[in-house]
Design an enzyme around this catalytic site. Structure first.
Site, PDB file in Angstrom:
ATOM      1  N   SER A   1       0.839  -1.199   0.000  1.00 20.27           N
ATOM      2  CA  SER A   1       0.000   0.000   0.000  1.00 20.27           C
ATOM      3  C   SER A   1       0.872   1.245   0.000  1.00 20.27           C
ATOM      4  O   SER A   1       2.005   1.216   0.494  1.00 20.27           O
ATOM      5  CB  SER A   1      -0.889  -0.007   1.257  1.00 20.27           C
ATOM      6  OG  SER A   1      -1.504   1.256   1.450  1.00 20.27           O
ATOM      7  N   TYR A  35      -1.739   0.511  10.188  1.00 21.19           N
ATOM      8  CA  TYR A  35      -1.827  -0.312   8.974  1.00 21.19           C
ATOM      9  C   TYR A  35      -0.596  -0.121   8.109  1.00 21.19           C
ATOM     10  O   TYR A  35       0.005  -1.085   7.613  1.00 21.19           O
ATOM     11  CB  TYR A  35      -3.088   0.071   8.204  1.00 21.19           C
ATOM     12  CG  TYR A  35      -3.215  -0.600   6.862  1.00 21.19           C
ATOM     13  CD1 TYR A  35      -3.679  -1.904   6.751  1.00 21.19           C
ATOM     14  CD2 TYR A  35      -2.878   0.085   5.688  1.00 21.19           C
ATOM     15  CE1 TYR A  35      -3.799  -2.527   5.510  1.00 21.19           C
ATOM     16  CE2 TYR A  35      -3.003  -0.524   4.448  1.00 21.19           C
ATOM     17  CZ  TYR A  35      -3.464  -1.819   4.361  1.00 21.19           C
ATOM     18  OH  TYR A  35      -3.575  -2.422   3.128  1.00 21.19           O
ATOM     19  N   LYS A  91       2.452  -2.833   6.506  1.00 16.87           N
ATOM     20  CA  LYS A  91       2.784  -2.973   5.087  1.00 16.87           C
ATOM     21  C   LYS A  91       4.233  -2.559   4.815  1.00 16.87           C
ATOM     22  O   LYS A  91       4.884  -3.123   3.921  1.00 16.87           O
ATOM     23  CB  LYS A  91       1.816  -2.139   4.242  1.00 16.87           C
ATOM     24  CG  LYS A  91       0.405  -2.697   4.215  1.00 16.87           C
ATOM     25  CD  LYS A  91       0.356  -4.087   3.585  1.00 16.87           C
ATOM     26  CE  LYS A  91      -1.046  -4.599   3.422  1.00 16.87           C
ATOM     27  NZ  LYS A  91      -1.107  -5.918   2.743  1.00 16.87           N
TER      28      LYS A  91
END
Length: 234
Positions: free
Chosen positions: A143, A156, A160
């Site tokens: 991402s 998050y 990643k």
């Protein structure tokens, strides 16, 4: 010529489902995974109806962070006769609504790392022998949140970012296996909706899935890619 086999996690919706359709249409045998058994079975039936009769579709529901479930996926690969592509697509946003780091529950963050970072690595470790044997490939979905300082995306994004560095080192350590990590960009998915973003303005997951198919088919060099750039290279 041996029919190629792909294992795609998080395949019951969104990008995973769209990529499974792309590869199935190209004649790949598919092993698809997702946590929801009912949704996954529906996708498997849909895929079976769309693809050539020689293509097999094995649906195995479960949590990729569960060692017993990963063992079932490895067994499915053995039964399929090998593996040519592992797609680590399953993931979680973690805490929602997305919090600032000052309020990030650490237990939630640990669980997000377990699903987004450690589970993909565990699957890679388990399936590397099969991938080496076939000169296969690993595709890890990442991402732009792994690189950009988006407010509330720190938890998050950090999971990643860790997956990206794992991919980067894996590419250096495994010369006989292709390793790609790809930022698909915003997509019209339930995950984006859960993050509170404007889902209707985002493109459908079929667009980045077509770009990923191009990456796999042309076997690009190891590295990090953005689906938008891959789409422009077609």
């Amino acid at each position: 010529m041996t029919q190629k086999t792909a294992l795609i996690t998080g395949a019951s919706r969104g990008l995973g489902r769209a990529l499974a359709r792309e590869l199935g249409r190209d004649g790949w045998n598919l092993i698809v995974n997702a946590r929801g058994a009912e949704a996954l079975e529906a996708v498997a039936k849909e895929l079976t109806a769309e693809v050539d009769p020689t293509v097999t579709v094995a649906a195995i529901a479960g949590d990729v962070a569960d060692p017993e479930h990963r063992a079932r996926l490895v067994q499915a690969v053995t039964e399929a006769g090998g593996l040519d592509l592992l797609v680590n697509n399953a993931g979680t946003l973690g805490t929602t609504p997305l919090p600032r780091l000052a309020e990030q529950p650490l237990d939630d963050l640990a669980e997000a790392f377990r699903i987004n970072t450690l589970a993909p690595l565990a699957l890679v470790q388990a399936l590397l022998p099969a991938l080496r044997e076939r000169g296969g490939a690993i595709l890890n979905i990442t991402s732009d949140a792994s690189r950009e300082p988006y407010e509330t995306w720190g938890g998050y994004g950090s999971t990643k970012a860790a997956l990206e560095q794992i991919s980067n080192v894996l590419a250096a350590e495994e010369p006989d296996v292709a390793v790609w990590w790809v930022d698909p960009g915003e997509m019209r998915t339930e995950m984006l909706r859960a993050a509170g973003e404007d889902v209707d303005a985002a493109p459908p997951p079929e667009e980045p899935a077509a770009a990923l198919r191009h990456l796999v088919t042309e076997r690009f060099p190891n590295g990090r890619y953005q689906a938008a750039d891959l789409a422009g290279a077609r």
